[in-house]
Design a protein around this motif. Sequence first.
Motif, PDB file in Angstrom:
ATOM      1  N   LEU A   1       5.145-113.813 -46.068  1.00  0.00           N
ATOM      2  CA  LEU A   1       4.746-114.693 -44.972  1.00  0.00           C
ATOM      3  C   LEU A   1       4.092-113.948 -43.821  1.00  0.00           C
ATOM      4  O   LEU A   1       3.471-114.570 -42.961  1.00  0.00           O
ATOM      5  CB  LEU A   1       5.962-115.481 -44.467  1.00  0.00           C
ATOM      6  N   ALA A   2       4.204-112.644 -43.802  1.00  0.00           N
ATOM      7  CA  ALA A   2       3.528-111.862 -42.767  1.00  0.00           C
ATOM      8  C   ALA A   2       2.012-112.027 -42.845  1.00  0.00           C
ATOM      9  O   ALA A   2       1.309-111.834 -41.849  1.00  0.00           O
ATOM     10  CB  ALA A   2       3.908-110.389 -42.887  1.00  0.00           C
ATOM     11  N   SER A   3       1.508-112.400 -44.022  1.00  0.00           N
ATOM     12  CA  SER A   3       0.062-112.568 -44.191  1.00  0.00           C
ATOM     13  C   SER A   3      -0.352-114.041 -44.216  1.00  0.00           C
ATOM     14  O   SER A   3      -1.498-114.357 -44.550  1.00  0.00           O
ATOM     15  CB  SER A   3      -0.386-111.892 -45.489  1.00  0.00           C
ATOM     16  N   VAL A   4       0.573-114.929 -43.869  1.00  0.00           N
ATOM     17  CA  VAL A   4       0.311-116.371 -43.868  1.00  0.00           C
ATOM     18  C   VAL A   4       0.128-116.836 -42.422  1.00  0.00           C
ATOM     19  O   VAL A   4       0.796-116.328 -41.515  1.00  0.00           O
ATOM     20  CB  VAL A   4       1.492-117.122 -44.537  1.00  0.00           C
ATOM     21  N   PRO A   5      -0.764-117.778 -42.142  1.00  0.00           N
ATOM     22  CA  PRO A   5      -0.898-118.295 -40.768  1.00  0.00           C
ATOM     23  C   PRO A   5       0.452-118.723 -40.211  1.00  0.00           C
ATOM     24  O   PRO A   5       1.245-119.362 -40.914  1.00  0.00           O
ATOM     25  CB  PRO A   5      -1.837-119.490 -40.938  1.00  0.00           C
ATOM     26  N   PRO A   6       0.751-118.387 -38.963  1.00  0.00           N
ATOM     27  CA  PRO A   6       2.099-118.613 -38.428  1.00  0.00           C
ATOM     28  C   PRO A   6       2.548-120.062 -38.410  1.00  0.00           C
ATOM     29  O   PRO A   6       3.739-120.343 -38.511  1.00  0.00           O
ATOM     30  CB  PRO A   6       2.015-118.043 -37.007  1.00  0.00           C
ATOM     31  N   ASP A   7       1.612-121.009 -38.275  1.00  0.00           N
ATOM     32  CA  ASP A   7       2.009-122.414 -38.234  1.00  0.00           C
ATOM     33  C   ASP A   7       1.892-123.096 -39.593  1.00  0.00           C
ATOM     34  O   ASP A   7       2.062-124.316 -39.701  1.00  0.00           O
ATOM     35  CB  ASP A   7       1.194-123.182 -37.190  1.00  0.00           C
ATOM     36  N   CYS A   8       1.624-122.332 -40.636  1.00  0.00           N
ATOM     37  CA  CYS A   8       1.570-122.890 -41.979  1.00  0.00           C
ATOM     38  C   CYS A   8       2.970-123.363 -42.389  1.00  0.00           C
ATOM     39  O   CYS A   8       3.958-122.646 -42.203  1.00  0.00           O
ATOM     40  CB  CYS A   8       1.074-121.836 -42.968  1.00  0.00           C
ATOM     41  N   VAL A   9       3.074-124.555 -42.934  1.00  0.00           N
ATOM     42  CA  VAL A   9       4.365-125.093 -43.360  1.00  0.00           C
ATOM     43  C   VAL A   9       4.699-124.526 -44.741  1.00  0.00           C
ATOM     44  O   VAL A   9       3.898-124.623 -45.675  1.00  0.00           O
ATOM     45  CB  VAL A   9       4.346-126.624 -43.403  1.00  0.00           C
ATOM     46  N   ILE A  10       5.881-123.940 -44.849  1.00  0.00           N
ATOM     47  CA  ILE A  10       6.329-123.279 -46.065  1.00  0.00           C
ATOM     48  C   ILE A  10       7.469-124.075 -46.687  1.00  0.00           C
ATOM     49  O   ILE A  10       8.422-124.440 -45.993  1.00  0.00           O
ATOM     50  CB  ILE A  10       6.806-121.844 -45.779  1.00  0.00           C
ATOM     51  N   VAL A  11       7.362-124.338 -47.983  1.00  0.00           N
ATOM     52  CA  VAL A  11       8.456-124.931 -48.741  1.00  0.00           C
ATOM     53  C   VAL A  11       8.939-123.887 -49.732  1.00  0.00           C
ATOM     54  O   VAL A  11       8.163-123.402 -50.560  1.00  0.00           O
ATOM     55  CB  VAL A  11       8.022-126.198 -49.495  1.00  0.00           C
ATOM     56  N   PHE A  12      10.230-123.548 -49.652  1.00  0.00           N
ATOM     57  CA  PHE A  12      10.806-122.584 -50.598  1.00  0.00           C
ATOM     58  C   PHE A  12      11.824-123.291 -51.475  1.00  0.00           C
ATOM     59  O   PHE A  12      12.628-124.100 -50.996  1.00  0.00           O
ATOM     60  CB  PHE A  12      11.492-121.429 -49.871  1.00  0.00           C
ATOM     61  N   ILE A  13      11.807-122.944 -52.769  1.00  0.00           N
ATOM     62  CA  ILE A  13      12.803-123.464 -53.700  1.00  0.00           C
ATOM     63  C   ILE A  13      13.250-122.341 -54.626  1.00  0.00           C
ATOM     64  O   ILE A  13      12.526-121.367 -54.846  1.00  0.00           O
ATOM     65  CB  ILE A  13      12.235-124.621 -54.559  1.00  0.00           C
ATOM     66  N   ASP A  14      14.459-122.464 -55.163  1.00  0.00           N
ATOM     67  CA  ASP A  14      14.910-121.552 -56.208  1.00  0.00           C
ATOM     68  C   ASP A  14      14.110-121.791 -57.482  1.00  0.00           C
ATOM     69  O   ASP A  14      13.481-122.847 -57.659  1.00  0.00           O
ATOM     70  CB  ASP A  14      16.399-121.731 -56.467  1.00  0.00           C
ATOM     71  N   ALA A  15      14.170-120.827 -58.404  1.00  0.00           N
ATOM     72  CA  ALA A  15      13.272-120.854 -59.560  1.00  0.00           C
ATOM     73  C   ALA A  15      13.900-121.370 -60.843  1.00  0.00           C
ATOM     74  O   ALA A  15      13.195-121.918 -61.701  1.00  0.00           O
ATOM     75  CB  ALA A  15      12.711-119.451 -59.815  1.00  0.00           C
TER      76      ALA A  15
END
Length: 326
Positions: free
Chosen positions: A129-143
Amino acid sequence: MRNDIIGLLLAFSGVLLIFMSATLITMNQAEAERPGKVPRTRVPRESLQGHRAPQNRSVGTATSRRRNASRVREKGSCLKFYTVASQPTSKFCMLLRTAVVAGVDLNVLGMGLEYAGNEMKLRYMVDELASVPPDCVIVFIDAYDVLFANTPPQQTLARYRQMTRQSGDQLIFSAECNCLAHNRSCEDFPPSPPGFPSRFPNSGGWISPASLAITFFKAVIANIGNKTDVHDQAYANDIFRIPELRERYSLGLDYRSRIFLSLTTGGGPGGRRDGVECRPVADYNHGNAFKNGVWTDPKRRVSPAVVHFNGGGKLFMGEWFNVWRQ
């Protein structure tokens, strides 16, 4: 005849996804030799031929607390889905198939690398996420124990916007019935709304602006220190249970399963001790409460976008996947 054709397409797509995953392991192992680089695999929604993925026409983020609700951003251009996986198992391929049909471009971190423990997914995400725009909405899920319903990404984002407006929270975790925290501090968690028994954070599903996710999970990693093979959820819960820290990091729960549904039940060490019944599998008629591409709780009238078969819920993943596939 139509169902037979769809079945053949899904069977072929499963083989194709396994082949893609195996190929990407080799590519990622070479990529991993670059210092400081976390391998990332993108599984595009166009991977399955024969399925028309929903178009992602509206994406955005909410970046303020309730006191600043008038400044909530209604338009944007960044929504990203992530998971962490080291090997392409059969259940991982189930996840990929549901993601593609839902129109989700799923980014996979760590494929082909040794997985030393659950803290690794936090470190991978912070680095990514260090290389993602700061206000980009992130959805994380287990695999390995998650399926997508056929909910288009823009609907997931719309639900997130609505939740942030109502609660003021920005980093929103999946809610479950089991409490996993150090020192058995389960009484410190706020109550859930009436009729919704899940009141504890589950770190296998969360949604947040990228910058806030980095800040929070760096704090979790700092608490973990040099320990390995720890339960990341317990450390996240250690922060969540403290009101001042919930406010600092703008933490909330998806109590009503508008985005995430956890299928683990209460009970056991650290589980529900307040007499509230929690039986999510039965609430969804053992996966048969499935219509128009989504599972719906007929009593509460909610249809989550993501189903997490954590804990005892793992026993039901294959059954629910077969319902989805039909």
